[in-house]
Design an enzyme around this catalytic site. Structure first.
Site, PDB file in Angstrom:
ATOM      1  N   CYS A 133       4.047 -45.667 -12.038  1.00  0.00           N
ATOM      2  CA  CYS A 133       4.822 -43.919 -11.851  1.00  0.00           C
ATOM      3  C   CYS A 133       4.318 -42.800 -10.404  1.00  0.00           C
ATOM      4  CB  CYS A 133       5.512 -43.665 -13.017  1.00  0.00           C
ATOM      5  SG  CYS A 133       4.419 -43.594 -14.080  1.00  0.00           S
ATOM      6  N   HIS A 247       6.866 -36.903 -15.922  1.00  0.00           N
ATOM      7  CA  HIS A 247       5.644 -36.878 -15.103  1.00  0.00           C
ATOM      8  C   HIS A 247       5.426 -35.323 -14.705  1.00  0.00           C
ATOM      9  CE1 HIS A 247       5.284 -40.951 -17.069  1.00  0.00           C
ATOM     10  NE2 HIS A 247       3.913 -41.098 -16.300  1.00  0.00           N
TER      11      HIS A 247
END
Length: 341
Positions: A133, A247
């Site tokens: 990711c 994130h």
């Protein structure tokens, strides 16, 4: 348009749930949807486009029995290691969201905005790997800048949300925050993370390697080089923060040539699925609250290094459950249909 029989392995997990949302929102051409999970989850229901579907048990023969053509895997590396070959042997293209196949030389590792031509190598084993990711959102930013200025080195520090550790990670943060407000945080357990995550920052994601980098950090190093197709220097420090979703990354990029901030910003504005949000005078910059539940990678705080004309600093945020997992998987499938299907 032709429609496909689509299986989702790990249908009841956090990424599986996002996959169903993304597939529906992008109106993916599905003929038959086959949710798959372990025996303990088989029989449960998932909802897709206001219709309930029964979760079936993942077995070695289910892909052949259900005539699966596209199989999304998001149930952990050991599951992919065992079952992906059965899906491929049944004639399906496997789009794997785990780390198991990523660095195999005969398996393409794809971010469609960066290396769509690599998808053709799916024929080697019937598998396309979805990157980590944190890597996905970073290379979406690096690729357009590399095309213009030629990257030589990247230093990145990540600020990774607890949902990167799945539902259990989110539940642990919520439970610890509840304990904090009940004055019971000292009694709260840390099972998912190495330390208390509530009101804390943990510079440790995955296991430590012999070189004192973690496995998560080395994923970013190795995957970036494979996706961009060049042996650039990459160093990462991956940090878990008490944020539920999305994130963030602080990225320092060294180029072979002097960098122009305006030209760099324009290259990012022109890049697919990248949004430049960079207006410091109005306190406008990417944050998890901005990026969450979107399919874009947000970039801001773009500035040239104080001392070196060939170094650029920027801040990047993306929803790792979508951009960093489900959305990238679906975009791979869309590109596969366009070029191979």
């Amino acid at each position: 348009m032709r429609k496909y029989n689509v299986a989702v392995v790990g249908a009841t997990g956090a990424v599986g749930e996002e996959l169903f949302r993304v597939l529906g929102e992008l109106d993916f051409p599905i003929n038959k949807l086959i949710p798959l999970a372990s025996s303990k989850s088989a029989g449960s229901k998932i909802e897709y486009k206001n219709t309930e579907h029964t979760v079936l048990e993942l077995t070695e023969t289910i892909f052949d029995e259900q005539d699966v053509e596209i199989a999304f895997f998001s149930a952990g590396g050991s599951i992919s290691a065992h079952y992906a070959k059965f899906a491929a042997e049944a004639g399906a293209v496997v789009i794997d969201n785990t780390s198991h196949f990523r660095m195999d030389s005969d398996v393409p590792l794809v971010v469609p905005e960066c290396n769509p031509d690599d998808i053709g190598a799916w024929k080697n084993r019937g598998i396309i790997a979805n990157p980590n990711c944190s890597t996905i959102q970073m290379v979406q930013v690096l690729k357009p800048l590399d095309d213009v200025f030629d990257i030589t080195r990247v230093d990145v520090s990540t600020y990774q949300a607890v949902s990167g550790a799945g539902k259990a990670g989110m539940e642990e943060l919520v439970k610890q925050m509840q304990d904090f407000f009940a004055f019971k945080l000292s009694d709260s357990e840390s099972k998912v993370f190495q330390h208390q995550i509530a009101l804390n920052v943990i510079p440790h994601i995955d296991v430590f390697m012999e070189n004192d980098y973690t496995k998560e950090e080395m994923k970013m190093v190795n995957e970036t080089q494979k996706i961009l197709g060049k042996n650039i220097e990459v160093s990462a420090t991956c940090v878990r923060v008490p944020v539920i979703r999305s994130h963030s990354e602080s990225i320092t990029i060294h180029f072979a040539n002097d960098v122009n901030v305006e030209k760099a910003a324009q290259a990012l504005k022109d890049a697919p699925n990248v949004v430049v949000l960079d207006n410091p005078s109005k306190n406008e910059y990417p944050m998890p609250t901005v990026a969450s539940d979107t399919d874009d990678t947000f970039v801001g705080r773009i500035r040239k290094d104080i001392s070196r004309d060939n170094v650029l600093h920027l801040w990047c945020v993306a929803d790792q459950l979508r951009v960093g997992a489900a959305t990238n998987s679906v975009r791979i499938a869309q590109k596969w249909i366009e070029t191979e299907g």
